[in-house]
Design an enzyme around this catalytic site. Structure first.
Site, PDB file in Angstrom:
ATOM      1  N   ASP A  77      38.104  42.444  41.336  1.00  0.00           N
ATOM      2  CA  ASP A  77      38.326  40.922  41.215  1.00  0.00           C
ATOM      3  C   ASP A  77      39.067  40.834  39.483  1.00  0.00           C
ATOM      4  O   ASP A  77      38.631  41.755  38.689  1.00  0.00           O
ATOM      5  CB  ASP A  77      36.896  40.449  41.033  1.00  0.00           C
ATOM      6  CG  ASP A  77      36.179  40.285  42.414  1.00  0.00           C
ATOM      7  OD1 ASP A  77      37.169  40.476  43.450  1.00  0.00           O
ATOM      8  OD2 ASP A  77      34.976  39.826  42.597  1.00  0.00           O
ATOM      9  N   MET A  78      39.194  39.700  39.305  1.00  0.00           N
ATOM     10  CA  MET A  78      40.398  39.634  38.039  1.00  0.00           C
ATOM     11  C   MET A  78      39.184  39.602  37.046  1.00  0.00           C
ATOM     12  O   MET A  78      39.533  40.212  35.999  1.00  0.00           O
ATOM     13  CB  MET A  78      40.704  37.980  38.164  1.00  0.00           C
ATOM     14  CG  MET A  78      41.423  37.758  36.700  1.00  0.00           C
ATOM     15  SD  MET A  78      42.240  36.145  36.725  1.00  0.00           S
ATOM     16  CE  MET A  78      40.886  35.126  36.672  1.00  0.00           C
TER      17      MET A  78
END
Length: 227
Positions: A71-72
């Site tokens: 995930d970012m």
């Protein structure tokens, strides 16, 4: 079925962190990188989301190919293949669950030692994408192992090691929230107090073991959590 949040705040503009690539390992077959929080693994929608770990790596290693993502908001260990043949071999290792991953997180409240594996099936919360949610009827099996590493009796968070036995999107974040212990700084799943308790999502891919795609040798990598 666990209901989704009643509303979602508008995410801030994408402002990826700058700085040099952190390459922990490289050879002719693969790269192991330490991704910073706030940087996309792959390009997002629109030109404003073109900057990502994959594009930065490919600027130096043109044959580098993504085989899994973080995930970012998550930091830590990420593997990229060198060339199509190695991409296929590494993808098979992930599909056959020959890759072991462990994450470190700081969650709200006192998570009890010995709580054991979390078995909560997950499904996409389609009206609120990219959110995921627990659904005991339609959700896919998504077991997660958790181990309590420590507890701060003054600030009241717990530090935990999390092992996803499947690779569902947002699996660790949803499971911790469903247990009543959201990961601090989680802007998708945490309550307002837990969200505001940290300047970033306190989730880090800290340990990775995998077979080398060419030799089969077992490789082990560690990255200490930066929080």
């Amino acid at each position: 079925m666990t209901p989704s949040a009643p509303s979602l705040h508008t995410p801030p503009p994408y402002q990826p962190p700058q700085g040099p690539l952190v390459v922990l390992y490289e050879d002719a077959s693969l790269l192991v990188l330490d991704k910073p929080a706030g940087l996309l693994s792959v390009p997002g929608r629109g030109p404003e989301h073109a900057d990502c770990l994959a594009s930065r790596v490919q600027a130096r290693y043109p044959d580098a190919l993504i085989v899994h993502r973080l995930d970012m908001a998550t930091s830590g260990l990420l593997v990229m293949a060198r060339g199509k043949a190695m991409e296929r071999q590494l993808s098979i290792s992930f599909q056959q669950r020959a890759v072991d991953k462990c994450y470190e997180a700081v969650v709200a409240g006192q998570l009890q030692p010995g709580q054991g594996d979390v078995h909560l099936p997950l499904i996409t919360d389609w009206p609120n994408r990219p959110r995921q949610m627990v659904d005991h009827t339609l959700g896919k099996p998504s077991p997660t192992g958790d181990t309590v590493l420590g507890y701060d009796p003054h600030q009241h968070p717990s530090r935990v090691a999390l092992v996803p036995h499947t690779g569902r999107s947002h699996q660790l974040r949803v499971h911790m929230q469903a247990l009543g212990h959201p990961i601090l700084g989680d802007d998708l799943y945490a309550d307002p107090a837990s969200r505001a308790a940290a300047p970033r999502l306190l989730l880090h891919a800290s340990h990775l073991t995998l077979p080398h795609p060419a030799s089969g040798e077992r490789l082990v990598f560690d990255s200490p959590a930066p929080f």
